[in-house]
Design an enzyme around this catalytic site. Structure first.
Site, PDB file in Angstrom:
ATOM      1  N   PRO A   1       0.713  -1.434   0.060  1.00  0.00           N
ATOM      2  CA  PRO A   1      -0.037   0.143  -0.070  1.00  0.00           C
ATOM      3  C   PRO A   1       0.896   1.194  -0.063  1.00  0.00           C
ATOM      4  O   PRO A   1       0.199   2.342   0.109  1.00  0.00           O
ATOM      5  CB  PRO A   1      -0.789  -0.015   1.287  1.00  0.00           C
ATOM      6  CG  PRO A   1       0.110  -0.878   2.335  1.00  0.00           C
ATOM      7  CD  PRO A   1       0.823  -1.914   1.268  1.00  0.00           C
ATOM      8  N   CYS A   2       2.152   1.307  -0.210  1.00  0.00           N
ATOM      9  CA  CYS A   2       3.092   2.317   0.008  1.00  0.00           C
ATOM     10  C   CYS A   2       2.633   3.515  -0.887  1.00  0.00           C
ATOM     11  O   CYS A   2       2.768   4.690  -0.645  1.00  0.00           O
ATOM     12  CB  CYS A   2       4.371   2.171   0.287  1.00  0.00           C
ATOM     13  SG  CYS A   2       5.281   1.199  -0.949  1.00  0.00           S
ATOM     14  N   HIS A   3       2.385   3.277  -2.113  1.00  0.00           N
ATOM     15  CA  HIS A   3       2.171   4.017  -3.152  1.00  0.00           C
ATOM     16  C   HIS A   3       0.525   4.522  -3.623  1.00  0.00           C
ATOM     17  O   HIS A   3       0.390   5.096  -4.501  1.00  0.00           O
ATOM     18  CB  HIS A   3       2.630   3.475  -4.618  1.00  0.00           C
ATOM     19  CG  HIS A   3       4.350   3.724  -4.266  1.00  0.00           C
ATOM     20  ND1 HIS A   3       5.015   4.776  -3.990  1.00  0.00           N
ATOM     21  CD2 HIS A   3       5.084   2.526  -4.441  1.00  0.00           C
ATOM     22  CE1 HIS A   3       6.423   4.249  -3.923  1.00  0.00           C
ATOM     23  NE2 HIS A   3       6.400   2.717  -4.219  1.00  0.00           N
TER      24      HIS A   3
END
Length: 192
Positions: free
Chosen positions: A147-149
Site C-alpha cells: 500500500p505504500c504508493h
C-alpha cells in the site's frame, strides 16, 4: 490526512457503496466477519487458465470435472481480500491463488500471471509491489499489493472528492495487475 488516503470510516462507507453496486452487478463480493470481531471483504473467482489466457468460469460446479479436456488447461482459484491499512490509511488488496488440487502458486508463478502491459513497468518494483506476508486477520501467508504508493496513485482521481467510489476507482487501477478486473458497470453506476 494526506491527499489520496482515506479514514477507516470513509473506507467502510466506500465498501458499503461498493457492495451495493456488487449486489446489482455480480454479487461476488461479501463482508466476512470473524469470531474475533475483525472484518474484511472477500471475492473468490475460479479461472480456467488455457495457455496463460485466463477466463472466468461462470458456474463453480463446472470447475470440478475430470477428463481429457482438463489435461491441457489448469483451473485456478483466485481469492481476493480487501482490508484497511491503519499504517498507510488506504485499502490493501490481499490475495492467494491455488490450483485445483490446492497447491498455492509461488511469487514467481504469480508474476507470470501479471499481464505483459504491467510487467515492464513494474519490473524494477517487482519485489516491493507484490509481496507475501501474514494476513492480518487470518494469520496465514497471503500475497498483497503493497500500500505504500496507493495514496499517491489515488490523490488525483475523482474518487478523492466523492469517497463513496474510492474502492471502485482503486480496484479499477490496481486489480488488473493481479487478474482482478471489475466489470464496466461498476464505473457506469458510479457516474450516476
Amino acid at each position: 490526512m494526506a491527499a489520496g488516503s482515506i479514514s477507516e470510516d470513509e473506507f467502510w462507507n466506500s465498501i458499503i457503496s461498493f457492495l451495493t453496486l456488487s449486489s446489482k452487478i455480480d454479487r461476488k463480493w461479501m463482508i466476512i466477519d470473524t469470531q474475533n470481531g475483525a472484518r474484511y471483504v472477500k471475492k473468490t473467482e475460479i479461472i480456467k487458465d488455457t495457455e496463460n489466457k485466463e477466463h472466468p468460469i461462470e458456474d463453480e460446479d463446472s470447475a470440478v470435472f475430470q477428463g481429457e479436456e482438463s489435461l491441457d488447461q489448469s483451473i485456478l482459484t483466485w481469492e481476493y481480500h480487501i482490508l484497511y491499512s491503519q499504517s498507510f490509511s488506504v485499502p490493501v488488496l490481499y490475495f492467494n491463488v491455488h490450483t485445483q488440487n490446492g497447491k498455492l502458486l509461488s511469487l514467481d508463478e504469480i508474476w507470470k500471471k501479471v499481464p505483459e502491459t504491467y510487467q515492464e513497468r513494474l519490473s524494477e518494483d517487482r519485489w516491493t509491489f507484490i509481496s507475501q506476508q501474514e494476513h492480518p486477520v487470518l494469520g496465514c501467508p497471503y500475497f498483497y499489493l503493497h500500500p505504500c504508493h496507493t495514496a499517491e496513485l489515488m490523490k488525483n482521481t475523482p474518487a478523492v472528492t466523492d469517497k463513496r467510489h474510492y474502492i471502485v476507482a482503486w480496484l479499477s487501477a490496481v486489480g488488473p495487475v493481479v487478474g482482478l478486473n471489475l466489470p464496466l458497470e461498476y464505473g457506469k453506476l458510479c457516474a450516476c
